[in-house]
Design a protein around this motif. Structure first.
Motif, PDB file in Angstrom:
ATOM      1  N   PRO A  11       0.820  -1.225   0.000  1.00 51.25           N
ATOM      2  CA  PRO A  11       0.000   0.000   0.000  1.00 51.25           C
ATOM      3  C   PRO A  11       0.855   1.278   0.000  1.00 51.25           C
ATOM      4  CG  PRO A  11      -0.747  -1.549   1.669  1.00 51.25           C
ATOM      5  CD  PRO A  11       0.525  -2.103   1.116  1.00 51.25           C
ATOM      6  N   TRP A  12       2.050   1.183   0.530  1.00 52.02           N
ATOM      7  CA  TRP A  12       2.983   2.306   0.565  1.00 52.02           C
ATOM      8  C   TRP A  12       3.693   2.444  -0.782  1.00 52.02           C
ATOM      9  CZ3 TRP A  12       7.693   3.100   4.259  1.00 52.02           C
ATOM     10  CH2 TRP A  12       7.500   4.239   5.039  1.00 52.02           C
ATOM     11  N   LEU A  13       4.235   1.315  -1.237  1.00 54.33           N
ATOM     12  CA  LEU A  13       5.111   1.321  -2.409  1.00 54.33           C
ATOM     13  C   LEU A  13       4.358   1.579  -3.712  1.00 54.33           C
ATOM     14  CD1 LEU A  13       7.412  -1.660  -1.411  1.00 54.33           C
ATOM     15  CD2 LEU A  13       8.103   0.729  -1.632  1.00 54.33           C
ATOM     16  N   ARG A  14       3.047   1.394  -3.696  1.00 52.07           N
ATOM     17  CA  ARG A  14       2.313   1.581  -4.950  1.00 52.07           C
ATOM     18  C   ARG A  14       2.306   3.040  -5.385  1.00 52.07           C
ATOM     19  NH1 ARG A  14      -3.443   2.922  -3.940  1.00 52.07           N
ATOM     20  NH2 ARG A  14      -3.605   3.144  -1.694  1.00 52.07           N
ATOM     21  N   HIS A  15       2.685   3.953  -4.455  1.00 49.41           N
ATOM     22  CA  HIS A  15       2.753   5.359  -4.826  1.00 49.41           C
ATOM     23  C   HIS A  15       3.996   5.691  -5.647  1.00 49.41           C
ATOM     24  CE1 HIS A  15      -0.695   6.341  -2.366  1.00 49.41           C
ATOM     25  NE2 HIS A  15      -0.152   5.660  -1.378  1.00 49.41           N
TER      26      HIS A  15
ATOM     27  N   THR B 126       6.366  -0.148  10.536  1.00 51.64           N
ATOM     28  CA  THR B 126       5.860   0.604  11.689  1.00 51.64           C
ATOM     29  C   THR B 126       5.507   2.027  11.269  1.00 51.64           C
ATOM     30  OG1 THR B 126       7.459  -0.674  12.964  1.00 51.64           O
ATOM     31  CG2 THR B 126       6.320   1.082  14.117  1.00 51.64           C
ATOM     32  N   ASP B 127       6.403   2.644  10.494  1.00 55.65           N
ATOM     33  CA  ASP B 127       6.154   4.002  10.000  1.00 55.65           C
ATOM     34  C   ASP B 127       4.869   4.051   9.176  1.00 55.65           C
ATOM     35  OD1 ASP B 127       8.447   4.782  11.209  1.00 55.65           O
ATOM     36  OD2 ASP B 127       9.353   5.688   9.426  1.00 55.65           O
ATOM     37  N   TYR B 128       4.712   3.058   8.317  1.00 52.44           N
ATOM     38  CA  TYR B 128       3.521   3.032   7.464  1.00 52.44           C
ATOM     39  C   TYR B 128       2.257   2.985   8.315  1.00 52.44           C
ATOM     40  CZ  TYR B 128      -0.276   0.833   4.933  1.00 52.44           C
ATOM     41  OH  TYR B 128      -1.509   0.531   4.450  1.00 52.44           O
ATOM     42  N   GLN B 129       2.299   2.164   9.363  1.00 55.08           N
ATOM     43  CA  GLN B 129       1.113   2.033  10.210  1.00 55.08           C
ATOM     44  C   GLN B 129       0.813   3.318  10.967  1.00 55.08           C
ATOM     45  OE1 GLN B 129       1.302  -1.531  12.665  1.00 55.08           O
ATOM     46  NE2 GLN B 129      -0.244  -2.372  11.296  1.00 55.08           N
ATOM     47  N   ARG B 130       1.885   4.081  11.258  1.00 56.66           N
ATOM     48  CA  ARG B 130       1.687   5.350  11.955  1.00 56.66           C
ATOM     49  C   ARG B 130       1.222   6.449  11.015  1.00 56.66           C
ATOM     50  NH1 ARG B 130       6.601   4.953  15.559  1.00 56.66           N
ATOM     51  NH2 ARG B 130       7.633   5.792  13.751  1.00 56.66           N
TER      52      ARG B 130
END
Lengths: 102, 241
Positions: free
Chosen positions: B94-98, B121-125
């Protein structure tokens, strides 16, 4: 099928390992772009990841000498007590060295 | 939510990972020593660390290193050990698709356990700096290479390695990784199956088949575990499962 251990053979082996590892790194993202990983596949991979390590360690203990076995016991003990990998590995190596010294 | 990869973000990721990377130097040193003792040349050892950059798989490959390197076993073992990266990568999707595909798949080449854990962890925050994955990964890679180089130099200077116990580094390292993971008690079932299968394969099947046989047996045993509401990787968002 195997590679002879020539410099070229070793290089091919290293490149194959690098390729397989890279595919594992990008594979999940590539698949997620299309199909979500189901709970069954996830259970399989989760169980398999640890099982690989078990399948390496157990035969090593079975075939190794008592110094190697005691090293594994020390590693396990320190790891369970402290959860610090570096301390656990150090304890294991020191145990094997001391066991062989005396 | 969006996410971005910048030079500034990568530098900040590098700085956050730097202290942890010191531990990786020690692991790299252990690998360098083990590889030299297994008969790899210094250049081969450095190449393997630089290109593969996966400690446990590299240690396992040393077990297969001999006058003949069994190709299928090497591929299967490397894949089996690194299969966890499939899930780790999937969790960061979900992060890397950007990112544009080229950046996305280049960033993944330095994805390792530690920088993945920080990134997840960063992504979840709700943070948007993918540089933690890339900068952190570069810090880990440099530490791994530095450690390997030290091991290569140090390793050839040790005359009676058995006495120091350095030959048991690999076993201890793997055991520490195994016990150190966030593991549920129910995992003991597939692990026991893996241990039994590996021992049977060790004594009754062709050489070097025991890791694959044990791993697959453990994976199949894992299918019989009850469905758990909470996945093993805490950062894996439920909606993607």
């Amino acid at each position: 099928m195997s590679l002879a251990l020539t410099p070229a053979g070793a290089l091919v082996a290293i490149i194959i390992m690098a390729g397989v590892t890279y595919l594992a790194r990008i594979g999940g993202v590539m698949v997620m772009a299309r199909v979500p990983i189901g709970p069954k596949v996830e259970r399989f991979i989760n169980a398999m990841a640890g099982s690989v390590l078990v399948a390496v360690i157990v035969p090593m203990a079975a075939q190794g000498d008592w110094a190697a076995r005691m090293a594994l016991v020390a590693t396990l003990g320190v790891m369970l007590a402290t959860r610090k990998p570096l301390a656990a590995i150090t304890a294991g190596i020191a145990t094997a060295a001391l066991w062989r010294l005396f | 939510m969006s996410a971005e990869l910048t030079l500034k973000g990568s530098l900040s990721g590098f700085k956050r990972m730097a202290p942890l990377s010191l531990f990786v130097v020690a692991f790299g040193l252990a690998f360098g020593v083990a590889a030299i003792q297994r008969g790899l040349s210094g250049l081969e050892t450095l190449l393997m660390s630089g290109l593969v950059f996966a400690g446990v798989a590299q240690f396992a490959a040393l077990e297969l290193w001999g006058p003949e390197i069994p190709l299928i076993a090497l591929i299967a073992t490397t894949f089996a050990i690194n299969a966890r990266h499939l899930l780790m990568g999937a969790a960061l999707y979900p992060w890397l698709r950007h990112l544009p595909p080229l950046q996305r798949y280049t960033s993944l080449s330095v994805m390792s356990d530690a920088n993945w854990a920080m990134a997840a962890t960063d992504y979840q925050r709700g943070e948007t700096n993918i540089g933690i994955l890339v900068g952190g990964g570069i810090a880990l890679w440099l530490a791994w290479m530095l450690g390997t180089a030290l091991g290569v130099i140090f390793g050839s200077g040790i005359s009676e390695p058995e006495r120091l116990g350095l030959d048991v580094i690999m076993g201890c390292f793997m055991l520490a990784m195994l016990v150190g993971g966030k593991t549920k008690l129910s995992m003991l079932f597939p692990w026991s199956v893996a241990a039994m299968a590996a021992l049977l394969a060790l004594y009754f099947l062709p050489a070097n088949s025991h890791v694959i046989v044990g791993a697959l047996a453990g994976g199949i045993a894992g299918l019989f575990l009850p469905d758990t509401p909470k996945p093993k990787e805490t950062s894996k968002p439920k909606e993607t499962a």
